[in-house]
Design a protein around this motif. Structure first.
Motif, mmCIF file in Angstrom:
data_model
loop_
_atom_site.group_PDB
_atom_site.id
_atom_site.type_symbol
_atom_site.label_atom_id
_atom_site.label_comp_id
_atom_site.label_asym_id
_atom_site.label_seq_id
_atom_site.Cartn_x
_atom_site.Cartn_y
_atom_site.Cartn_z
ATOM 1 N N TYR A 121 5.191 -105.011 33.916
ATOM 2 C CA TYR A 121 5.330 -104.487 35.272
ATOM 3 C C TYR A 121 6.446 -103.457 35.352
ATOM 4 N N GLN A 122 7.491 -103.612 34.542
ATOM 5 C CA GLN A 122 8.566 -102.624 34.496
ATOM 6 C C GLN A 122 8.098 -101.346 33.802
ATOM 7 N N TYR A 123 7.362 -101.535 32.741
ATOM 8 C CA TYR A 123 6.843 -100.407 31.971
ATOM 9 C C TYR A 123 5.944 -99.524 32.819
ATOM 10 N N ILE A 124 5.062 -100.137 33.607
ATOM 11 C CA ILE A 124 4.163 -99.374 34.475
ATOM 12 C C ILE A 124 4.948 -98.638 35.556
ATOM 13 N N SER A 125 6.002 -99.264 36.061
ATOM 14 C CA SER A 125 6.791 -98.638 37.132
ATOM 15 C C SER A 125 7.603 -97.444 36.649
ATOM 16 N N LEU A 126 7.655 -97.204 35.333
ATOM 17 C CA LEU A 126 8.353 -96.026 34.819
ATOM 18 C C LEU A 126 7.740 -94.733 35.368
ATOM 19 N N THR A 127 6.452 -94.756 35.688
ATOM 20 C CA THR A 127 5.810 -93.581 36.272
ATOM 21 C C THR A 127 6.499 -93.191 37.564
ATOM 22 N N ASN A 128 6.751 -94.161 38.429
ATOM 23 C CA ASN A 128 7.431 -93.896 39.689
ATOM 24 C C ASN A 128 8.904 -93.583 39.476
ATOM 25 N N PHE A 129 9.525 -94.338 38.582
ATOM 26 C CA PHE A 129 10.951 -94.154 38.313
ATOM 27 C C PHE A 129 11.248 -92.753 37.793
ATOM 28 N N GLY A 130 10.494 -92.315 36.786
ATOM 29 C CA GLY A 130 10.749 -91.008 36.197
ATOM 30 C C GLY A 130 10.406 -89.860 37.107
ATOM 31 N N THR A 131 9.347 -90.007 37.903
ATOM 32 C CA THR A 131 8.914 -88.927 38.789
ATOM 33 C C THR A 131 9.978 -88.578 39.815
ATOM 34 N N ALA A 132 10.730 -89.581 40.274
ATOM 35 C CA ALA A 132 11.722 -89.357 41.326
ATOM 36 C C ALA A 132 12.854 -88.444 40.880
ATOM 37 N N PHE A 133 13.006 -88.240 39.584
ATOM 38 C CA PHE A 133 14.073 -87.364 39.095
ATOM 39 C C PHE A 133 13.523 -86.099 38.421
ATOM 40 N N GLY A 134 12.196 -85.929 38.438
ATOM 41 C CA GLY A 134 11.587 -84.796 37.745
ATOM 42 C C GLY A 134 12.049 -83.449 38.282
ATOM 43 N N MET A 135 12.394 -82.552 37.380
ATOM 44 C CA MET A 135 12.859 -81.199 37.717
ATOM 45 C C MET A 135 14.082 -81.218 38.627
ATOM 46 N N GLY A 136 14.847 -82.329 38.569
ATOM 47 C CA GLY A 136 16.008 -82.469 39.446
ATOM 48 C C GLY A 136 17.036 -81.375 39.253
ATOM 49 N N LEU A 137 17.351 -81.055 38.006
ATOM 50 C CA LEU A 137 18.354 -80.027 37.739
ATOM 51 C C LEU A 137 17.894 -78.670 38.251
ATOM 52 N N ILE A 138 16.614 -78.370 38.062
ATOM 53 C CA ILE A 138 16.074 -77.092 38.531
ATOM 54 C C ILE A 138 16.144 -77.005 40.053
ATOM 55 N N VAL A 139 15.785 -78.087 40.741
ATOM 56 C CA VAL A 139 15.827 -78.097 42.206
ATOM 57 C C VAL A 139 17.252 -77.888 42.706
ATOM 58 N N ILE A 140 18.197 -78.604 42.115
ATOM 59 C CA ILE A 140 19.584 -78.500 42.571
ATOM 60 C C ILE A 140 20.162 -77.124 42.286
ATOM 61 N N VAL A 141 19.929 -76.608 41.084
ATOM 62 C CA VAL A 141 20.432 -75.272 40.747
ATOM 63 C C VAL A 141 19.826 -74.223 41.682
ATOM 64 N N PHE A 142 18.552 -74.365 41.995
ATOM 65 C CA PHE A 142 17.901 -73.421 42.914
ATOM 66 C C PHE A 142 18.561 -73.467 44.287
ATOM 67 N N MET A 143 18.798 -74.660 44.811
ATOM 68 C CA MET A 143 19.409 -74.786 46.133
ATOM 69 C C MET A 143 20.838 -74.264 46.133
ATOM 70 N N VAL A 144 21.577 -74.524 45.067
ATOM 71 C CA VAL A 144 22.935 -73.978 44.955
ATOM 72 C C VAL A 144 22.886 -72.459 44.920
ATOM 73 N N GLY A 145 21.868 -71.911 44.249
ATOM 74 C CA GLY A 145 21.699 -70.463 44.195
ATOM 75 C C GLY A 145 21.401 -69.841 45.547
ATOM 76 N N GLN A 146 20.932 -70.659 46.506
ATOM 77 C CA GLN A 146 20.677 -70.170 47.864
ATOM 78 C C GLN A 146 21.925 -70.228 48.737
ATOM 79 N N GLY A 147 23.050 -70.695 48.153
ATOM 80 C CA GLY A 147 24.313 -70.700 48.894
ATOM 81 C C GLY A 147 24.718 -72.059 49.431
ATOM 82 N N PHE A 148 24.100 -73.137 48.957
ATOM 83 C CA PHE A 148 24.429 -74.482 49.422
ATOM 84 C C PHE A 148 24.950 -75.307 48.252
ATOM 85 N N PHE A 149 25.875 -76.229 48.547
ATOM 86 C CA PHE A 149 26.389 -77.109 47.491
ATOM 87 C C PHE A 149 26.397 -78.567 47.918
ATOM 88 N N VAL A 150 27.035 -78.873 49.041
ATOM 89 C CA VAL A 150 27.101 -80.264 49.498
ATOM 90 C C VAL A 150 25.709 -80.807 49.779
#
Length: 379
Positions: free
Chosen positions: A125-154
């Motif tokens: 049951y933990q192994y199957i839930s990795l799909t949900n767990f991993g998806t929640a952080f997918g492309m996280g660095l790209i999203v944050i860097v993009f938003m920071v590039g728009q002039g936001f940080f906090v």
């Protein structure tokens, strides 16, 4: 005979749906203006958004690979490990999956889970839930860097925290649904060998020269970033173009000219009907903002492409950026990846439960981002 009839019926339904959609748009914009707007919007998105996102993907890919090569990922995994069991009900080694998907994209958790040593730490049951767990952080660095590039940080940092909250909800909901459907999965080991190996540090082969290790890591990571950048092109051009046509209105003089970013203003009109709900839950102050979470369902890269135009029109504020970061990270196009991810794990029949759980998780992430921004405003 039955299959042939089914295909013909589905073909007729598809044809009627597409014809109805473009007839509706063309009736309001004019067929010539509609076609010109679609082509000009897609072209502008390709030049001014896709290549910008690809640049971010290349740079973050290089940084991510450098972190892997010199042990930063292992260090982060060690620091995050104590949080895994109390928050996500997952073994500590799952933190490596969170870091890897944050630095790259959702499918990274699947390639990692194929490692027998990695999967041996998990119950089914933990192994199957990795799909949900991993998806929640997918492309996280790209999203944050993009938003920071728009002039936001906090605001992006608030979004990151809220995405983590959404991940807790999504992962635990999925675990609950799996155990309810298959009680035996609560005790069965994921790899079926009945043995759980002792957690070990992930080892990486080291080259003698620090210079060569750095150079190879940067180039390999940058190459992987190009692949990610190429992969987001269809989503940005297809989904974003359609969403923008449904989101924006006529030109500045109130008429249609066939220019890029014109549309029929349908989504904001529908959002106005539920303006009280979106305002209370997510703090949305403009009906156009609903286009971002709708787009993020299919592709977060496409959703990010909406932000510059929204900023130019003054439709979004700091709260919206935090909510967009949270829901963009947590959902990160899960509708287009969950089926393939669960299929690769061998549990396709649980796709519906995974999608439902992650929908709840994404909405929770957006709500938590709004509440956190309210709290920050009171401080």
């Amino acid at each position: 005979m039955k299959n042939a009839l089914t295909k013909r019926l589905s073909g007729i339904v598809c044809l009627l749906t597409v014809a109805a959609l473009f007839s509706f748009i063309g009736y309001q914009m004019g067929v010539a203006h509609m076609l010109n707007t679609i082509m000009h919007t897609a072209h502008d998105l390709l030049l001014n958004t896709v290549f910008y996102l690809m640049g971010i993907c290349v740079l973050t890919g290089a940084i991510g690979k450098l972190f892997v090569e010199f042990g930063v990922v292992d260090l982060l995994e060690m620091l995050l490990r104590p949080l895994m069991r109390p928050l996500f009900n997952l073994p500590g080694v799952a933190s490596l999956g969170a870091v890897m998907t944050f630095l790259s994209d959702n499918p990274a958790i699947i390639s990692l889970s194929k490692d027998k040593r990695f999967s041996s730490y998990f119950k089914k049951y933990q192994y199957i839930s990795l799909t949900n767990f991993g998806t929640a952080f997918g492309m996280g660095l790209i999203v944050i860097v993009f938003m920071v590039g728009q002039g936001f940080f906090v605001e992006p940092m608030v979004g990151l925290f809220a995405a983590g909250c959404g991940c807790v909800v999504s992962t635990r909901c999925m675990q609950y649904f799996v155990i309810k459907a298959y009680p035996s999965y609560a005790v069965e080991n994921a790899n079926g060998n009945g043995e759980e190996q002792e957690e070990q540090e992930i080892q990486h082969p080291e080259e003698k020269s620090v210079f060569l290790r750095t150079l190879n890591a940067l180039l390999d990571g940058g190459k992987a970033g190009v692949d990610v950048g190429m992969a987001i092109i269809p989503g940005v051009l297809i989904i974003s173009t359609l969403v923008m046509v449904l989101t924006f209105g006529p030109g500045s003089n109130g008429t249609y000219t066939g220019a890029a970013y014109e549309g029929i203003d349908l989504l904001p009109t529908l959002a106005n009907k539920l303006d009280w709900l979106f305002g209370a839950l997510f703090g949305f102050t403009d009906p156009h903002q609903v286009a971002f979470p709708i787009t993020a369902l299919g592709a977060v890269g496409a959703a990010l492409s909406l932000v510059p135009n929204f900023l130019a029109h003054g439709w979004i504020d700091g709260n919206a950026i935090a909510v967009f970061t949270a829901i963009g990270m947590c959902w990160s196009g899960f509708l287009s990846t969950h089926t393939a991810m669960l299929d690769s794990l061998g549990y396709r029949e649980l796709t519906g439960k995974a999608i439902f759980s992650h929908t709840i998780g994404g909405l929770t992430a957006a709500f938590m981002a709004h509440v956190t921004m309210l709290l920050i405003g009171f401080i």
